[in-house]
Motif scaffolding. Sequence first.
Motif, PDB file in Angstrom:
ATOM      1  N   ALA A  72       0.598  12.628  -8.127  1.00 41.83           N
ATOM      2  CA  ALA A  72       1.440  11.493  -8.520  1.00 41.83           C
ATOM      3  C   ALA A  72       0.628  10.236  -8.832  1.00 41.83           C
ATOM      4  O   ALA A  72       1.212   9.173  -9.079  1.00 41.83           O
ATOM      5  N   LEU A  73      -0.694  10.327  -8.876  1.00 40.72           N
ATOM      6  CA  LEU A  73      -1.523   9.139  -9.114  1.00 40.72           C
ATOM      7  C   LEU A  73      -1.154   8.429 -10.412  1.00 40.72           C
ATOM      8  O   LEU A  73      -1.052   7.205 -10.451  1.00 40.72           O
ATOM      9  N   HIS A  94      -3.971  13.431  -0.676  1.00 37.53           N
ATOM     10  CA  HIS A  94      -3.462  12.078  -0.940  1.00 37.53           C
ATOM     11  C   HIS A  94      -4.622  11.113  -1.213  1.00 37.53           C
ATOM     12  O   HIS A  94      -5.755  11.366  -0.807  1.00 37.53           O
ATOM     13  N   LEU A  95      -4.306  10.001  -1.835  1.00 35.03           N
ATOM     14  CA  LEU A  95      -5.201   8.846  -1.976  1.00 35.03           C
ATOM     15  C   LEU A  95      -4.420   7.580  -1.606  1.00 35.03           C
ATOM     16  O   LEU A  95      -3.222   7.478  -1.919  1.00 35.03           O
ATOM     17  N   ALA A  96      -5.111   6.631  -0.983  1.00 34.90           N
ATOM     18  CA  ALA A  96      -4.505   5.335  -0.711  1.00 34.90           C
ATOM     19  C   ALA A  96      -4.492   4.525  -2.009  1.00 34.90           C
ATOM     20  O   ALA A  96      -5.428   4.609  -2.812  1.00 34.90           O
ATOM     21  N   MET A  97      -3.426   3.735  -2.185  1.00 38.10           N
ATOM     22  CA  MET A  97      -3.291   2.885  -3.384  1.00 38.10           C
ATOM     23  C   MET A  97      -2.689   1.556  -2.945  1.00 38.10           C
ATOM     24  O   MET A  97      -1.994   1.474  -1.933  1.00 38.10           O
ATOM     25  N   ARG A  98      -2.949   0.505  -3.747  1.00 42.95           N
ATOM     26  CA  ARG A  98      -2.394  -0.817  -3.437  1.00 42.95           C
ATOM     27  C   ARG A  98      -1.995  -1.530  -4.715  1.00 42.95           C
ATOM     28  O   ARG A  98      -2.622  -1.374  -5.765  1.00 42.95           O
ATOM     29  N   ARG A  99      -0.951  -2.352  -4.591  1.00 42.25           N
ATOM     30  CA  ARG A  99      -0.531  -3.247  -5.673  1.00 42.25           C
ATOM     31  C   ARG A  99      -0.286  -4.617  -5.068  1.00 42.25           C
ATOM     32  O   ARG A  99       0.448  -4.766  -4.098  1.00 42.25           O
ATOM     33  N   GLU A 100      -0.942  -5.617  -5.655  1.00 52.10           N
ATOM     34  CA  GLU A 100      -0.692  -7.001  -5.271  1.00 52.10           C
ATOM     35  C   GLU A 100       0.644  -7.416  -5.872  1.00 52.10           C
ATOM     36  O   GLU A 100       0.954  -7.080  -7.007  1.00 52.10           O
ATOM     37  N   LEU A 101       1.435  -8.160  -5.102  1.00 50.69           N
ATOM     38  CA  LEU A 101       2.758  -8.585  -5.591  1.00 50.69           C
ATOM     39  C   LEU A 101       2.701  -9.983  -6.183  1.00 50.69           C
ATOM     40  O   LEU A 101       1.870 -10.764  -5.892  1.00 50.69           O
ATOM     41  N   ASP A 104       0.855  -1.191   0.000  1.00 48.61           N
ATOM     42  CA  ASP A 104       0.000   0.000   0.000  1.00 48.61           C
ATOM     43  C   ASP A 104       0.884   1.232   0.000  1.00 48.61           C
ATOM     44  O   ASP A 104       2.035   1.185   0.431  1.00 48.61           O
ATOM     45  N   LEU A 105       0.298   2.340  -0.416  1.00 45.57           N
ATOM     46  CA  LEU A 105       0.987   3.624  -0.304  1.00 45.57           C
ATOM     47  C   LEU A 105      -0.049   4.720  -0.241  1.00 45.57           C
ATOM     48  O   LEU A 105      -1.211   4.517  -0.587  1.00 45.57           O
ATOM     49  N   HIS A 106       0.375   5.862   0.232  1.00 45.20           N
ATOM     50  CA  HIS A 106      -0.460   7.061   0.256  1.00 45.20           C
ATOM     51  C   HIS A 106       0.156   8.030  -0.728  1.00 45.20           C
ATOM     52  O   HIS A 106       1.195   8.631  -0.453  1.00 45.20           O
ATOM     53  N   ALA A 107      -0.463   8.160  -1.897  1.00 41.19           N
ATOM     54  CA  ALA A 107       0.076   8.966  -2.992  1.00 41.19           C
ATOM     55  C   ALA A 107      -0.450  10.388  -2.961  1.00 41.19           C
ATOM     56  O   ALA A 107      -1.652  10.604  -2.797  1.00 41.19           O
TER      57      ALA A 107
END
Length: 156
Positions: free
Chosen positions: A126-127, A149-156, A119-122
């Motif tokens: 920078a979205l 900011h917006l929260a974002m996620r990437r599955e690995l 997760d990150l807070h972008a």
Amino acid sequence: MSPSSYVVRVAEDPADREACFAVRKEVFVVEQGVPQDLEYDAYDADAVHVLAVREDGLPFGAGRLLYGEVAAAKTGGEPGVGSLGRLAVLKAARGLGVGAALVRGIEDAARARGLTAVDLHAQTHALGFYEQLGYVAYGPEFLDAGIAHLAMRREL
């Protein structure tokens, strides 16, 4: 400076960590006006710090990974999710792929620790950068240090 003239690596010693903090200070405190007491926090002590360094040893990019219990407050408490943060690239090195290389370095550190997502807070400007790297926004917009900011996620 060309994209092939630097390496991204985990910060291994106190000098590396100080180099990460110097990059963050230049980008967040000096350039963006984030108060210094907000930029450095208790999470820094246990975080995995990643550093981009030119061949001549000059640091110009940094980021960090929180994982385990310290990441829970930022990731909704999910144990397999790390928190990418404090991603910073000095102005002179922007546009060379350094930010993307730092994100991938942090993701590699997350995989090495058995995490399944990051997760990150972008910052909202920078979205697009994070979307190109496979991150998906979720939840409402929020302010952090007075910046949207917006929260974002990437599955690995």
